[in-house]
Design a protein around this motif. Sequence first.
Motif, PDB file in Angstrom:
ATOM      1  N   THR A   1       2.783  11.017 -10.762  1.00 20.76           N
ATOM      2  CA  THR A   1       1.923  12.136 -11.150  1.00 20.76           C
ATOM      3  C   THR A   1       2.659  13.472 -11.027  1.00 20.76           C
ATOM      4  OG1 THR A   1       0.948  12.212  -8.936  1.00 20.76           O
ATOM      5  CG2 THR A   1      -0.247  10.981 -10.615  1.00 20.76           C
TER       6      THR A   1
ATOM      7  N   ARG B   1       2.612   6.466  -6.940  1.00 20.12           N
ATOM      8  CA  ARG B   1       1.609   7.307  -7.612  1.00 20.12           C
ATOM      9  C   ARG B   1       1.968   8.780  -7.475  1.00 20.12           C
ATOM     10  NH1 ARG B   1      -2.172  10.448  -5.794  1.00 20.12           N
ATOM     11  NH2 ARG B   1      -2.082   9.557  -3.722  1.00 20.12           N
ATOM     12  N   LYS B   2       2.363   9.203  -6.284  1.00 18.68           N
ATOM     13  CA  LYS B   2       2.728  10.600  -6.075  1.00 18.68           C
ATOM     14  C   LYS B   2       3.931  10.993  -6.919  1.00 18.68           C
ATOM     15  CE  LYS B   2       0.931  11.046  -1.390  1.00 18.68           C
ATOM     16  NZ  LYS B   2       1.295  11.184   0.040  1.00 18.68           N
TER      17      LYS B   2
ATOM     18  N   GLN C   1       1.174   4.083  -3.030  1.00 15.77           N
ATOM     19  CA  GLN C   1       0.860   5.481  -2.737  1.00 15.77           C
ATOM     20  C   GLN C   1       2.043   6.391  -3.078  1.00 15.77           C
ATOM     21  OE1 GLN C   1      -0.685   5.934   1.185  1.00 15.77           O
ATOM     22  NE2 GLN C   1      -0.883   8.137   1.035  1.00 15.77           N
TER      23      GLN C   1
ATOM     24  N   SER D   1      -5.106   4.651  -8.748  1.00 10.98           N
ATOM     25  CA  SER D   1      -6.303   5.228  -9.368  1.00 10.98           C
ATOM     26  C   SER D   1      -6.744   6.519  -8.701  1.00 10.98           C
ATOM     27  CB  SER D   1      -7.445   4.220  -9.328  1.00 10.98           C
ATOM     28  OG  SER D   1      -7.119   3.083 -10.077  1.00 10.98           O
ATOM     29  N   ARG D   2      -6.169   6.897  -7.619  1.00 14.48           N
ATOM     30  CA  ARG D   2      -6.607   8.105  -6.902  1.00 14.48           C
ATOM     31  C   ARG D   2      -6.174   9.360  -7.582  1.00 14.48           C
ATOM     32  NH1 ARG D   2      -6.406   6.842  -0.539  1.00 14.48           N
ATOM     33  NH2 ARG D   2      -7.875   5.161  -0.660  1.00 14.48           N
TER      34      ARG D   2
ATOM     35  N   ARG E   1       0.818  10.130 -16.431  1.00 15.86           N
ATOM     36  CA  ARG E   1      -0.601   9.937 -16.139  1.00 15.86           C
ATOM     37  C   ARG E   1      -1.120   8.586 -16.637  1.00 15.86           C
ATOM     38  NH1 ARG E   1       0.457  13.665 -13.320  1.00 15.86           N
ATOM     39  NH2 ARG E   1      -0.365  15.751 -13.413  1.00 15.86           N
TER      40      ARG E   1
ATOM     41  N   ARG F   1       0.840  -1.209   0.000  1.00 16.83           N
ATOM     42  CA  ARG F   1       0.000   0.000   0.000  1.00 16.83           C
ATOM     43  C   ARG F   1       0.870   1.252   0.000  1.00 16.83           C
ATOM     44  NH1 ARG F   1      -2.902  -0.998   4.575  1.00 16.83           N
ATOM     45  NH2 ARG F   1      -4.274  -2.404   3.451  1.00 16.83           N
TER      46      ARG F   1
ATOM     47  N   ASN G   1      -4.083  -1.107  -7.501  1.00 19.59           N
ATOM     48  CA  ASN G   1      -5.066  -0.415  -8.344  1.00 19.59           C
ATOM     49  C   ASN G   1      -5.744   0.723  -7.598  1.00 19.59           C
ATOM     50  OD1 ASN G   1      -4.492  -2.051 -10.502  1.00 19.59           O
ATOM     51  ND2 ASN G   1      -6.264  -3.369 -10.219  1.00 19.59           N
ATOM     52  N   GLN G   2      -6.095   0.500  -6.335  1.00 18.91           N
ATOM     53  CA  GLN G   2      -6.745   1.558  -5.565  1.00 18.91           C
ATOM     54  C   GLN G   2      -5.834   2.769  -5.396  1.00 18.91           C
ATOM     55  OE1 GLN G   2      -7.778  -0.505  -1.946  1.00 18.91           O
ATOM     56  NE2 GLN G   2      -9.851  -0.937  -2.648  1.00 18.91           N
ATOM     57  N   ARG G   3      -4.585   2.541  -5.085  1.00 17.10           N
ATOM     58  CA  ARG G   3      -3.672   3.658  -4.843  1.00 17.10           C
ATOM     59  C   ARG G   3      -3.309   4.400  -6.122  1.00 17.10           C
ATOM     60  NH1 ARG G   3      -5.410   3.933  -0.219  1.00 17.10           N
ATOM     61  NH2 ARG G   3      -4.395   2.825   1.450  1.00 17.10           N
TER      62      ARG G   3
END
Length: 88
Positions: free
Chosen positions: A41, A37-38, A34, A87-88, A46, A30, A83-85
């Motif tokens: 992005t 992703r940060k 997270q 996709s935010r 993207r 997790r 996928n959850q992290r």
Amino acid sequence: MYLQKMVLIIFSIWPDSLGLAATRDLDLVREFAQIARKEWTSSGLRKMYGYNADVATQPLWPRILETFGESPKLVSDIKLFVNQRFSR
């Protein structure tokens, strides 16, 4: 050479998919998702070709290192967190 150094500074280094799965630590997965992703992005990325959702059941398959292992439950749990992290 300069570009390689720049990329190493921008992105943190994590174990590959199989390495993350080997820890069996879903909190670590997790955190990885997270942070990644940060980083992605903030650098303008993207879109990605995501992580492999296959379950490694054939030991001779050359793409085992791209999977999260041979446990269907673990693979599905990890893919859900990733996928959850992302996709935010």
